[in-house]
Structures are given as C-alpha cells and as structure tokens.
Design a protein around this motif. Sequence first.
Motif, PDB file in Angstrom:
ATOM      1  N   ASP A 146       0.853  -1.182   0.000  1.00 49.30           N
ATOM      2  CA  ASP A 146       0.000   0.000   0.000  1.00 49.30           C
ATOM      3  C   ASP A 146       0.895   1.240   0.000  1.00 49.30           C
ATOM      4  OD1 ASP A 146      -2.519   1.477   0.244  1.00 49.30           O
ATOM      5  OD2 ASP A 146      -1.781   1.978   2.253  1.00 49.30           O
ATOM      6  N   LEU A 147       0.678   2.162  -0.964  1.00 46.72           N
ATOM      7  CA  LEU A 147       1.464   3.381  -1.076  1.00 46.72           C
ATOM      8  C   LEU A 147       0.585   4.575  -0.736  1.00 46.72           C
ATOM      9  CD1 LEU A 147       3.053   1.326  -2.957  1.00 46.72           C
ATOM     10  CD2 LEU A 147       3.897   3.356  -4.143  1.00 46.72           C
ATOM     11  N   ARG A 148       1.134   5.471   0.077  1.00 48.19           N
ATOM     12  CA  ARG A 148       0.414   6.693   0.434  1.00 48.19           C
ATOM     13  C   ARG A 148       1.320   7.893   0.198  1.00 48.19           C
ATOM     14  NH1 ARG A 148      -4.366   5.895   3.145  1.00 48.19           N
ATOM     15  NH2 ARG A 148      -4.795   3.680   3.557  1.00 48.19           N
ATOM     16  N   ASP A 149       0.709   9.018  -0.199  1.00 49.09           N
ATOM     17  CA  ASP A 149       1.500  10.217  -0.456  1.00 49.09           C
ATOM     18  C   ASP A 149       1.756  10.978   0.840  1.00 49.09           C
ATOM     19  OD1 ASP A 149      -0.852  11.555   0.155  1.00 49.09           O
ATOM     20  OD2 ASP A 149      -1.356  11.969  -1.929  1.00 49.09           O
ATOM     21  N   ALA A 150       2.373  12.171   0.739  1.00 49.53           N
ATOM     22  CA  ALA A 150       2.763  12.939   1.923  1.00 49.53           C
ATOM     23  C   ALA A 150       1.557  13.379   2.743  1.00 49.53           C
ATOM     24  CB  ALA A 150       3.588  14.156   1.502  1.00 49.53           C
ATOM     25  N   ARG A 151       0.379  13.448   2.117  1.00 46.40           N
ATOM     26  CA  ARG A 151      -0.831  13.844   2.846  1.00 46.40           C
ATOM     27  C   ARG A 151      -1.541  12.652   3.474  1.00 46.40           C
ATOM     28  NH1 ARG A 151      -3.886  16.975  -1.825  1.00 46.40           N
ATOM     29  NH2 ARG A 151      -3.223  15.029  -2.826  1.00 46.40           N
ATOM     30  N   GLY A 152      -1.027  11.445   3.247  1.00 46.52           N
ATOM     31  CA  GLY A 152      -1.640  10.251   3.815  1.00 46.52           C
ATOM     32  C   GLY A 152      -2.695   9.626   2.929  1.00 46.52           C
ATOM     33  N   TYR A 167       6.688   9.569  -0.142  1.00 51.57           N
ATOM     34  CA  TYR A 167       5.683   8.517  -0.007  1.00 51.57           C
ATOM     35  C   TYR A 167       5.941   7.742   1.281  1.00 51.57           C
ATOM     36  CZ  TYR A 167       4.723   9.366  -4.944  1.00 51.57           C
ATOM     37  OH  TYR A 167       4.391   9.943  -6.132  1.00 51.57           O
ATOM     38  N   LEU A 168       4.899   7.047   1.710  1.00 51.24           N
ATOM     39  CA  LEU A 168       5.007   6.075   2.792  1.00 51.24           C
ATOM     40  C   LEU A 168       4.662   4.719   2.208  1.00 51.24           C
ATOM     41  CD1 LEU A 168       5.416   5.420   5.816  1.00 51.24           C
ATOM     42  CD2 LEU A 168       2.922   5.715   6.086  1.00 51.24           C
ATOM     43  N   ILE A 169       5.620   3.797   2.270  1.00 47.67           N
ATOM     44  CA  ILE A 169       5.420   2.445   1.747  1.00 47.67           C
ATOM     45  C   ILE A 169       5.015   1.544   2.903  1.00 47.67           C
ATOM     46  CG2 ILE A 169       6.439   0.577   0.405  1.00 47.67           C
ATOM     47  CD1 ILE A 169       6.414   3.242  -1.038  1.00 47.67           C
ATOM     48  N   ARG A 170       3.878   0.870   2.758  1.00 43.34           N
ATOM     49  CA  ARG A 170       3.425  -0.082   3.786  1.00 43.34           C
ATOM     50  C   ARG A 170       3.324  -1.461   3.152  1.00 43.34           C
ATOM     51  NH1 ARG A 170      -1.630   1.955   7.107  1.00 43.34           N
ATOM     52  NH2 ARG A 170      -2.656   1.690   5.074  1.00 43.34           N
ATOM     53  N   ALA A 171       3.898  -2.457   3.859  1.00 37.51           N
ATOM     54  CA  ALA A 171       3.857  -3.838   3.390  1.00 37.51           C
ATOM     55  C   ALA A 171       3.214  -4.703   4.467  1.00 37.51           C
ATOM     56  CB  ALA A 171       5.261  -4.337   3.076  1.00 37.51           C
ATOM     57  N   PHE A 172       2.258  -5.588   4.049  1.00 31.73           N
ATOM     58  CA  PHE A 172       1.530  -6.457   4.973  1.00 31.73           C
ATOM     59  C   PHE A 172       1.782  -7.908   4.575  1.00 31.73           C
ATOM     60  CE2 PHE A 172      -0.720  -2.491   4.451  1.00 31.73           C
ATOM     61  CZ  PHE A 172      -1.029  -2.097   5.746  1.00 31.73           C
ATOM     62  N   ASP A 208       0.106 -11.349   9.849  1.00 39.62           N
ATOM     63  CA  ASP A 208      -0.241 -10.394  10.904  1.00 39.62           C
ATOM     64  C   ASP A 208       0.850  -9.358  11.119  1.00 39.62           C
ATOM     65  OD1 ASP A 208       1.618 -12.147  11.827  1.00 39.62           O
ATOM     66  OD2 ASP A 208       0.680 -12.465  13.790  1.00 39.62           O
ATOM     67  N   ARG A 209       1.760  -9.241  10.179  1.00 38.62           N
ATOM     68  CA  ARG A 209       2.865  -8.312  10.351  1.00 38.62           C
ATOM     69  C   ARG A 209       2.741  -7.160   9.349  1.00 38.62           C
ATOM     70  NH1 ARG A 209       8.494 -11.371  10.940  1.00 38.62           N
ATOM     71  NH2 ARG A 209       9.017  -9.238  11.594  1.00 38.62           N
ATOM     72  N   GLN A 210       3.245  -5.998   9.757  1.00 37.14           N
ATOM     73  CA  GLN A 210       3.201  -4.797   8.929  1.00 37.14           C
ATOM     74  C   GLN A 210       4.532  -4.064   9.043  1.00 37.14           C
ATOM     75  OE1 GLN A 210      -0.127  -2.145   9.601  1.00 37.14           O
ATOM     76  NE2 GLN A 210       1.070  -0.355   8.936  1.00 37.14           N
ATOM     77  N   VAL A 211       5.036  -3.598   7.890  1.00 38.64           N
ATOM     78  CA  VAL A 211       6.282  -2.841   7.849  1.00 38.64           C
ATOM     79  C   VAL A 211       6.016  -1.540   7.100  1.00 38.64           C
ATOM     80  CG1 VAL A 211       8.689  -2.800   7.096  1.00 38.64           C
ATOM     81  CG2 VAL A 211       7.658  -4.953   7.859  1.00 38.64           C
ATOM     82  N   GLU A 212       6.538  -0.421   7.619  1.00 42.62           N
ATOM     83  CA  GLU A 212       6.396   0.873   6.969  1.00 42.62           C
ATOM     84  C   GLU A 212       7.772   1.454   6.672  1.00 42.62           C
ATOM     85  OE1 GLU A 212       4.019   3.484   9.276  1.00 42.62           O
ATOM     86  OE2 GLU A 212       2.165   2.316   9.034  1.00 42.62           O
ATOM     87  N   ARG A 213       7.898   2.072   5.493  1.00 43.19           N
ATOM     88  CA  ARG A 213       9.151   2.724   5.120  1.00 43.19           C
ATOM     89  C   ARG A 213       8.837   4.041   4.424  1.00 43.19           C
ATOM     90  NH1 ARG A 213      13.664  -0.525   4.005  1.00 43.19           N
ATOM     91  NH2 ARG A 213      14.606   1.416   3.271  1.00 43.19           N
ATOM     92  N   PRO A 214       9.446   5.166   4.869  1.00 44.31           N
ATOM     93  CA  PRO A 214       9.294   6.428   4.136  1.00 44.31           C
ATOM     94  C   PRO A 214      10.178   6.397   2.893  1.00 44.31           C
ATOM     95  CG  PRO A 214      10.722   6.744   6.018  1.00 44.31           C
ATOM     96  CD  PRO A 214      10.244   5.320   6.110  1.00 44.31           C
ATOM     97  N   LEU A 215       9.792   7.187   1.885  1.00 44.61           N
ATOM     98  CA  LEU A 215      10.526   7.173   0.627  1.00 44.61           C
ATOM     99  C   LEU A 215      10.448   8.559  -0.008  1.00 44.61           C
ATOM    100  CD1 LEU A 215      11.985   5.547  -1.655  1.00 44.61           C
ATOM    101  CD2 LEU A 215       9.704   5.122  -2.606  1.00 44.61           C
ATOM    102  N   ASP A 216      11.602   9.028  -0.505  1.00 52.59           N
ATOM    103  CA  ASP A 216      11.664  10.303  -1.217  1.00 52.59           C
ATOM    104  C   ASP A 216      12.171  10.019  -2.631  1.00 52.59           C
ATOM    105  OD1 ASP A 216      11.737  12.866  -2.052  1.00 52.59           O
ATOM    106  OD2 ASP A 216      13.230  13.567  -0.607  1.00 52.59           O
ATOM    107  N   LEU A 217      11.274  10.141  -3.632  1.00 50.97           N
ATOM    108  CA  LEU A 217      11.629   9.858  -5.023  1.00 50.97           C
ATOM    109  C   LEU A 217      11.974  11.149  -5.744  1.00 50.97           C
ATOM    110  CD1 LEU A 217       8.999   7.213  -6.204  1.00 50.97           C
ATOM    111  CD2 LEU A 217      11.446   6.867  -5.841  1.00 50.97           C
ATOM    112  N   ARG A 218      13.049  11.099  -6.552  1.00 51.38           N
ATOM    113  CA  ARG A 218      13.465  12.248  -7.328  1.00 51.38           C
ATOM    114  C   ARG A 218      13.174  12.018  -8.813  1.00 51.38           C
ATOM    115  NH1 ARG A 218      19.427  13.426  -4.587  1.00 51.38           N
ATOM    116  NH2 ARG A 218      18.657  13.775  -2.442  1.00 51.38           N
ATOM    117  N   ALA A 219      12.913  13.101  -9.530  1.00 51.00           N
ATOM    118  CA  ALA A 219      12.577  13.008 -10.952  1.00 51.00           C
ATOM    119  C   ALA A 219      13.700  12.328 -11.723  1.00 51.00           C
ATOM    120  CB  ALA A 219      12.317  14.400 -11.518  1.00 51.00           C
TER     121      ALA A 219
END
Length: 665
Positions: A609-615, A635-640, A643-654
């Motif tokens: 699940d991918l979410r932008d800076a506004r959630g 972005y915030l990357i969420r992986a399920f 019963d486990r969940q991992v979140e990682r922030p991400l900054d993508l450049r052009a």
Amino acid sequence: MTALGCPSCLRWLARQLPLRALLLLSLVLGGAAARAQPPETGPSAFIVLDGSGSMAAPLGATRVPKLGLAREAIGRALPRLPAEFRLGLSAFGHRRGECTDTETLRQAERIDPARMSQLLERVSPRGRGPVSLALRMAAREMSENRGPRSLVLIHDDADNCAVDLCTLAAELGRAGVKVYAIGLALKPEDRPKMACLPELTGGKLFLPTTPEQVAFAVEEALQLAAAGGVARPPQPAPVLEGLDAQAAVPETAPPGLYLRARLSGQAPDILRQPLNWTVVPEGDGKVPAFSGISLNPMLALPAGRYLVEVRDGPVRASAPVTVAESKPTVLIVSLDAGALRVRVATARGSLALANTHVGIARLPAAEPALAAPPGDVVSAFAGTDGTLLLPAGRYLVRAETGLVRSQRTIEVKAGGSEVVGLVLEAGLLQLSAGTLSTSGPAVFAVLEDDPDAPRGRREVLRTAQRAPEIAVPPGTYTVELRQAGIEARERVVVASGEAVRRALNLPAAQVALSTRLGSQVLSNNVFYSIERIDAAGADMTTTTSRPQPTLLLAAGRYRIESRLGPINARAAREVEVRAGAAPQQIVFDQSAATLLLRAQNAPGEVFWDLRDARGSSVWSTGQPEPELTLQAGQYLIRAFARDRQVERPLDLRAGERRSLDVSFE
C-alpha cells in the motif's frame, strides 16, 4: 528459432496486427525475412466470399441462389488463370453470422481447382456480413508477398456491421492492395457506400444482375488480379501474313484453323476487332487448346473435332468444327449481334465530365420501355464515347456521372450499327479542403433539401477523395467536409454548364503532443486525455495511447493531460485551439521516477500500500515485486504479510530508477 526464421510465426504475427502497424513491421523485418525465405514477388489475391444470409436468395428472376452462382463462376474461371498465380479464399458471415465471423479457408497458393471447389462448398449462408473486417483480415494474409496484391470481393450487400468502408479503403490504397468488388444485384442505395473500395484502391466495381454477368464479372476480376491489376495483353496467335480477313483463305494456305466472326448470317463483312476466343478439343471441357483475345486468329492445331467459343462482353456464340489434317479449315462464327456507339455530352457549356459511366440494360420484349429494372446491366464502359457489341434486342442505355443521369431506349438489330447520343443536364462541383489531419480520411458529402429527412436534408453522395469533382443536376445543395468528428458546411447554387469551386475549411487546427522525462522524449507507456472545457463542449473527452500523436481538434479550449503509467505520474496543460491556425507543438515535462519494491523474509504473501505525503492512498497491489512509475515526491510504503506490517518512508526524485528492499525481520 526466432520469429524471423519462422514463416508460420510471421503469418501468425501478421494476423494479430492492425494494417498500419503491419506495414511498418514489414519495413523493419523485411530484410531479415528475405534472408530466411525469399518473398513472393508475383501477383497474389484473395477471394473474399459473402456467406451472409442474403446470399441464399435467388438472383433476379432466376431460381439459383446468389452463393451458388458465385461458386459456379469461380469454378469456371479458375482453369483459365495463369499457373503461377497465387490465390487464397476467405469467407464471412457463414458460421455464426456475427460481426466477427470471418475465416481464412485457404492461403494464397498455387491454384488447385479441386481443392478450391471443396472449400467453396463449406460456405453456407448464415447471418450478418462483416465486409470490412473480412477484407482487412484477407489483406493481412498477403502481407509477406512483395508483388501486386488484390482482393476480389463477391457480395450482395453493404457492411451489415455499421463500419465505414471509406476508412478501410484508404488504408488498403496506401498499402497498395487493389479491391475488385462484385456486388450481386446490389441495391442502388448501397452502391455509393461500396464505391470507395475501387475508388481509393485503383480496383473496379462490378454490378452484375444476371448469371451471365456474374460469370463475366468474376472472370474479369480474377484475370485483372492475376495480371497485377493491369489488363492482360492479347494472347499472341500466329496470323498468316498478308491474308485479308475479308478474302477467302486459299487452298494453298498452311494447315490449321482460321477463325473469323461476323455480326450475323446476313452480314457479309468479317469483324475487324479483337475478340475473346476459346478453342477446346472435343471431349475435354477444361483444358483449352487456345484461349485469348485475338484478331482473326490462325491456329496450328492437330486434326480433330473442336468446340469454338467467341465472346465480347454480353455477346457469346459457339460452333463445332472439324480441323482437317492437310489443308486449311475456316470457321466463320455468326454472333447474332449488332454494333452500338454511345456518345455523351453536356447540355450547356463544354464541361469535361470525368468519371462518366455508361450502362446498357436489356429490356423485355413484351414490356414498356422503362419498365425494366435499371440494375439489369449487360454491358458498360467508362467515358463519353464508346462502341460495343450487343445481342439483338431492346435496350435501355443510361449515362451517369456523379448525381446526373440520362437515358434512352434503343433497338439493336442483328448485323446493324446504331449511334446513340445522350445529353447530361449538369453542373460541376469542384471541392477542396483546407486544414486536414493525415491520421484519418476526410469525407466530402453532398446533401439536398428533403423535408421528410432528419434536419431537412438528405445525403445523396459521399466521397473520400481529397479534391473531388462531382457532377450534379442544376439546383441548390449543401456540401459538407467531415473529419475526426468535425464538420464544415456551405450552401451552393449550381447552374447547368457551370463549374462551381468551393474550398471548405474545418473550424479546427492540428495539435502535436509529446512527453519528455528529463531530456528524453518518451516513445511508450504514455497516455493522453483531451477534454473540451469551454461551454460549447464541456462533456467531450477523447483519449489516445499514441506516444507522439498529431491531433485535429475543433476550435475551442482544452485541458490536455499526459500520463506515464496508470498511477499518478501526470502533467497537464490548458490549450486554446484557433480555427486555421498553424500546428501547435505541446511538450509535457514529466517529473516522474521508477520504483521496484521487493520484500525480504516475508512470512507469507505480501500486500503493498502506497500513500502520499498527505496520507492519501495512491496505489495498492498484491504483486510480489511490483515495478511502478510514480510522480516524484515523498511517499510512505506499507507492506503487509499475515499479521505483520512494515512501513518505510521514501523520497523519489525526478528521473530516478530506485529499488527498495523491505525486510520483515
């Protein structure tokens, strides 16, 4: 083995591609394919046979179904074709009767009359007839042939599947594929719809209404296709030097068969024009000893019995003959026919009317002159002056060009010679177009006032020519130019003998779109959405997946959006299109990046699940290792996984290509 080394693979690929893409592919793969297998360079053709339900109906006053007449005509014509000619067979509307019902029954191969006859028997009339689709599929089957290609369409109706044949005809014409269309008792209102096929491909339109005309049309169309679209020169026949056809053949002449023809038994003069002769040995109805067009041929034949047939258009005659072994044998065949010359002129002025066609229809002896169906044409020619032979009888002679026609009745007597003059009360519309797109056909239409028709006008003619000249009766007309859903129209008054010129300009202009990522102009994975945003057309939206399209847009304001992939990599511009303006070049600069997600040590299947800076949720998937094109940003990357969940922030450049490993440990 690669596709380039596999001819069957190439044929499969050809059937999957649109005709335009196929032409481009042939340029790219041509050299490699030639090394794998030399392409055919001789003429090839496909018979495209109508198997729709209407082909079960009889033709005219006969009791024979139209499909049966077509089968018989094909069977008769096949043995007369060159042995090296490659001929295929396809049919449509004969199985399910749906708008996708087409079938290739035989590839374009050397002629096998027995096999072709078996395949023709498999065609049984069913439902609707997808004419356009059948022609397109048959053209693709010949894509590997580098020689002249033709389609011989035998049908009795226009396309039942609401497809514009003019668009297909333009494609076939650009691809160099000629179309010979044989419309069996085609309805008058369907003839303009079919005219685009020969008009835009350089083929020919036949309109037979009797069994004899069907046989003649099928044979002529196949002969033209076998000759690569060029009328075959007369077959040479040895003619005795210095022998006058009007004089008796001397006893000292070389042995052989000397053939002559005259209009009737009472006509003393021998005809001085080439005729189509066929000489078949007695007992052998398939292999002619001679077949060709010749002027009074002399044939060196073995002694024996022969059947001689001579033809010229609707005129046919035959006679048996016994060829002597040691002296000349002369056969003079009486045609029971007369000669008719037709001249066509305009009533006023000296207009040069191109595309004038003259048709001659047989009239029943016991009925009023104008009671014969106008479609019962036994002979025809193009032009304003022509001479032809006709069996003795009564005829309706009709000249047509554009929307103008004139007709007269005439009595042709055996051995006689008649001259008929027809006068056309006509003016000329000379049309041209201004701004046009090259991506699709432009269509001119001529309409006349009709209070019972929708909008008070009725369309009487349509053409895809870029600069047509159309003959019309004197009067007031509305002329329209249509392309890409855009129209321009004008009211025109035409007088007899007058040429009226009109240049129609679409209220539109061209817009060329392209997309860049950094300094690179993208050639795939680009989608455009074009939305009309002014009050006149706020609900009009079109899309295209061509990476660098040139569009013809009606005057107005638009919001055009460029998208990379299906997620959120987007760039938009507002554009104003002014009628007649120079083409606009619109370049979109995308700020996007590519991301590859990989999970490590996951306890089960992974859901992303991918979410932008506004959630806000941007995208989600159950793919194990998805590769995404995203707008540059945070972005915030969420992986399920279970019963486990991992979140990682991400900054993508052009312009970045990024791999992200997400660990569940």
